[in-house]
Design a protein around this motif. Sequence first.
Motif, PDB file in Angstrom:
ATOM      1  N   GLU A 124       0.823  -1.208   0.000  1.00 12.61           N
ATOM      2  CA  GLU A 124       0.000   0.000   0.000  1.00 12.61           C
ATOM      3  C   GLU A 124       0.858   1.260   0.000  1.00 12.61           C
ATOM      4  O   GLU A 124       0.545   2.236  -0.695  1.00 12.61           O
ATOM      5  CB  GLU A 124      -0.929  -0.025   1.217  1.00 12.61           C
ATOM      6  CG  GLU A 124      -1.995  -1.098   1.118  1.00 12.61           C
ATOM      7  CD  GLU A 124      -2.722  -1.335   2.431  1.00 12.61           C
ATOM      8  OE1 GLU A 124      -3.877  -1.780   2.394  1.00 12.61           O
ATOM      9  OE2 GLU A 124      -2.121  -1.095   3.514  1.00 12.61           O
ATOM     10  N   GLU A 128       1.286   4.324  -2.984  1.00 17.09           N
ATOM     11  CA  GLU A 128       1.287   5.765  -2.744  1.00 17.09           C
ATOM     12  C   GLU A 128       2.544   6.409  -3.320  1.00 17.09           C
ATOM     13  O   GLU A 128       2.479   7.506  -3.907  1.00 17.09           O
ATOM     14  CB  GLU A 128       1.206   6.041  -1.243  1.00 17.09           C
ATOM     15  CG  GLU A 128      -0.125   5.665  -0.610  1.00 17.09           C
ATOM     16  CD  GLU A 128      -0.175   6.044   0.859  1.00 17.09           C
ATOM     17  OE1 GLU A 128       0.843   6.568   1.378  1.00 17.09           O
ATOM     18  OE2 GLU A 128      -1.223   5.824   1.490  1.00 17.09           O
ATOM     19  N   LYS A 129       3.682   5.723  -3.164  1.00 15.12           N
ATOM     20  CA  LYS A 129       4.938   6.257  -3.695  1.00 15.12           C
ATOM     21  C   LYS A 129       4.909   6.337  -5.214  1.00 15.12           C
ATOM     22  O   LYS A 129       5.419   7.289  -5.811  1.00 15.12           O
ATOM     23  CB  LYS A 129       6.115   5.377  -3.253  1.00 15.12           C
ATOM     24  CG  LYS A 129       6.362   5.349  -1.761  1.00 15.12           C
ATOM     25  CD  LYS A 129       6.890   6.662  -1.235  1.00 15.12           C
ATOM     26  CE  LYS A 129       7.247   6.558   0.238  1.00 15.12           C
ATOM     27  NZ  LYS A 129       7.745   7.862   0.781  1.00 15.12           N
ATOM     28  N   SER A 132       2.937   9.384  -6.040  1.00 13.17           N
ATOM     29  CA  SER A 132       3.571  10.664  -5.699  1.00 13.17           C
ATOM     30  C   SER A 132       4.844  10.916  -6.497  1.00 13.17           C
ATOM     31  O   SER A 132       5.095  12.044  -6.944  1.00 13.17           O
ATOM     32  CB  SER A 132       3.879  10.707  -4.195  1.00 13.17           C
ATOM     33  OG  SER A 132       4.806   9.696  -3.849  1.00 13.17           O
TER      34      SER A 132
END
Length: 309
Positions: A124, A128-129, A132
Motif C-alpha cells: 500500500e 502511494e509512492k 507521488s
Amino acid sequence: MAFTAQDVKKLREMTNVGMMDCKKALQATDGDMDKAVDWLREKGLAKAAKKAGRIAAEGVAYAAVIDGVGVVIEVNSETDFAAKTDAFMDLVKNLATIVATQNPADVEALKGCTYPNSNLTVTEIMQEKVMSIGENMQIRRFARFDANTSVAYVHAGGTHGVLVNLAVEGDVDVTEIGKNVAMQIAAMSPKYWDKAQVPQADVDKELAVQVALMDNDPKMASKPAAVKEKIAAGKMAAFYKESCLLQQEFVRGDLYKGDVAGYIADAAKKLGGKVTFVDAIHYIKGEGIEKKEEDFAAEVAAQIAGAAK
C-alpha cells in the motif's frame, strides 16, 4: 464470469495494485480483466496502473547493518532521477529496516509486512509512492545475515550494494577490513568466493578450455594428451586468481601486497584478533534486467497526439 487465483495474480502484475484490491476488482466486474483494470483506475489507482507496465531498471542496490543484522536490497525505479530523491531513498532504507527486524521469507512476504510508523502494508505504501513520485517501482530482491559480523558497502550512490560476513575472534573492529573486501568485490566481481567452492564441473570445463587452446597452438598440438592435461592443471592457479575472491590479488596494494585471504589475515593480526571470511552478497543495480530502448522523439510525439484527442 468466474475468475481464479491466477487471474488475481495476473491483474496484480498488470496494475501493480495489491492482491485484495485486485480480487475486489474482479469480483466487481465479474472476472472481466479489462473492466477490472478500469475499475481500479476509477478507484484512484489509475496512476499506479498506468505506470505498472514500464520497465524499472534503475534504482539502487543498498546495503546496511541494522541492530547487528546485515541487509542488502535492490529496489528499482524507471529513472535514475527518481532513485536519487529523498522519498525514494527513505523507502529503500525503511524496506531494509523491515527486512532486518521482521525477517520476511521473500519479496512477496516483504510486501505484506507493516510499513514503519504506519498501519499500511509495504504494498500500500509503494502504491502511494508510485503515485507521488510518478514512476513504477519494484522491490527486486533482498538478503540478510543475522549471524557473525556483517559490514555493508554501497558504491557510487547505489550502483553496487555489497554485504560481507565475517567470523571474528577477539574484541576488534573489523569495519575497515570488511569495507576493503567489499570494495574488492564491487571492483572485481569475483564469480566465486574461494577456490574450494568452485564446482567440479566448472573446473573440468576450464581444464578442457586450456587443453583445447594447446590443441590449436602449433607449438603445443603435437604434445601427448597427458602432458597437455598436466600443463592445463598447472594453469588453474591463474583461473582461481582471476575468478575467486580470496585468491585474487588485493586491489589496495598500498595496504597489502598479496591475495585477499592474505590481506584479511594480516589486517586481523595487526588488530590483535582473527578474522575469517564467511560469505558475501553482491547486488549490481539493474543486473540482468532488459532495458527497453525508447525513441524519445517518438514518445513525445505520441504523448502530444494523445493529449490532442
